[in-house]
Design an enzyme around this catalytic site. Sequence first.
Site, mmCIF file in Angstrom:
data_model
loop_
_atom_site.group_PDB
_atom_site.id
_atom_site.type_symbol
_atom_site.label_atom_id
_atom_site.label_comp_id
_atom_site.label_asym_id
_atom_site.label_seq_id
_atom_site.Cartn_x
_atom_site.Cartn_y
_atom_site.Cartn_z
ATOM 1 N N SER A 93 -0.777 -1.970 -2.853
ATOM 2 C CA SER A 93 -0.109 -2.202 -1.575
ATOM 3 C C SER A 93 0.607 -3.551 -1.545
ATOM 4 C CB SER A 93 -1.128 -2.170 -0.435
ATOM 5 O OG SER A 93 -1.826 -0.953 -0.434
HETATM 6 N N1 SAH Z 1 -5.875 -0.663 -2.076
HETATM 7 C C1 SAH Z 1 -5.182 -0.102 -3.201
HETATM 8 C C2 SAH Z 1 -4.271 1.016 -2.730
HETATM 9 C C3 SAH Z 1 -4.074 2.036 -3.773
HETATM 10 S S1 SAH Z 1 -3.113 3.410 -3.196
HETATM 11 C C4 SAH Z 1 -4.370 -1.162 -3.896
HETATM 12 O O1 SAH Z 1 -3.789 -2.001 -3.209
HETATM 13 O O2 SAH Z 1 -4.279 -1.132 -5.124
HETATM 14 C C5 SAH Z 1 -4.368 4.430 -2.450
HETATM 15 C C6 SAH Z 1 -5.482 4.883 -3.359
HETATM 16 O O3 SAH Z 1 -6.247 5.832 -2.629
HETATM 17 C C7 SAH Z 1 -5.027 5.590 -4.619
HETATM 18 O O4 SAH Z 1 -5.581 4.955 -5.730
HETATM 19 C C8 SAH Z 1 -5.546 7.010 -4.454
HETATM 20 O O5 SAH Z 1 -5.949 7.605 -5.669
HETATM 21 C C9 SAH Z 1 -6.728 6.799 -3.532
HETATM 22 N N2 SAH Z 1 -7.150 7.982 -2.794
HETATM 23 C C10 SAH Z 1 -6.390 8.935 -2.202
HETATM 24 N N3 SAH Z 1 -7.158 9.887 -1.623
HETATM 25 C C11 SAH Z 1 -8.453 9.521 -1.851
HETATM 26 C C12 SAH Z 1 -9.727 10.102 -1.528
HETATM 27 N N4 SAH Z 1 -9.827 11.241 -0.856
HETATM 28 N N5 SAH Z 1 -10.829 9.441 -1.925
HETATM 29 C C13 SAH Z 1 -10.763 8.283 -2.633
HETATM 30 N N6 SAH Z 1 -9.593 7.706 -2.975
HETATM 31 C C14 SAH Z 1 -8.458 8.306 -2.593
#
Ligand code: SAH
Length: 213
Positions: A61
Site C-alpha cells: 500500500s
Molecule cells: N498491507 C499489505 C497490503 C497487501 S495487498 C502491504 O502493504 O503490503 C492485500 C493483501 O491481502 C494481499 O496480499 C492479499 O493476498 C491479501 N488477502 C486478500 N484476501 C485475503 C483473505 N481472504 N485472507 C487473507 N489475506 C487476504
Amino acid sequence: MNDNPAQKIRLIMELRRQGISNTDVLSAVERVPRDVFVPPTFRDRAYENIALPIASGQTISQPYIVAYMTQLLNLDKRRKVLEIGTGSGYQTAILARLSRRVYSIERYRNLLETAEKAFEELKITNITARVGDGYKGWPEQAPFDRILVTAAAEEVPQALIDQLAPDGIMVLPVGRDSTSQHILRITRDEAGNLSEEVLLPVRFVPMVQGVAE
Ligand code: SAH
C-alpha cells in the site's frame, strides 16, 4: 538496504501535509525501512508516496494510506491487533512498533514467507503470522482490541465484527469495485454497541475467499 534519509524526510513531510499528525505514527514510518519490504526492482522507489507491485499480483500500500489507517486505529503498546492481508509485511511492521502484538493473516504462502524473512531481518519479534482466510479471522486469539484489513471486501466480514473487543476499533476498506470503495472505521463501545464512520475513498486489491493454491 536503500534507506535513503533525504527521500525519507521528504516522505514524512508529505505525510504531515496530507494530515498525518500522530507523532507515533510518523516516527514508525520513519523507523521502519520500507525498502526491505519492496521487491528489488522497485527498491529505489521505496520512499515515494505510491503503492508498488509485490508478488502474486498484490500491492504494497501507499505510505499515506498505511499512515492514515494506522492513525485511525489509535494504537498504544497495550493493544492486541489483528491484521488481514499481510502482503509485503510493511503495514504489519508499522503496527508492531505501536502495539503489544500483531496477529496477521495472508492467503498467499509465498507472500507470508517473504514477509516473515523481513521481520527476522529487522528483528521484530511481536508478530505472529499465518496462512489463512481472513474472512474467518483468528478465533483462537480473539478478541482483538484493534482490527485492520488491507484488502477490500464487499461487506464487513461478520467474523471480524464478532472478534472485535469492547472498546475496540476496526479499520477496513469496503466496496464492490475500485470506484466505490471507502475506508470504514467501526467502533465498539464498552457496552458492545457498534458505530460506523465512512471515510476516505480508496482503491484496494479485493479480499478473496479461501487460501490461495
Ligand atoms: N498491507 C499489505 C497490503 C497487501 S495487498 C502491504 O502493504 O503490503 C492485500 C493483501 O491481502 C494481499 O496480499 C492479499 O493476498 C491479501 N488477502 C486478500 N484476501 C485475503 C483473505 N481472504 N485472507 C487473507 N489475506 C487476504
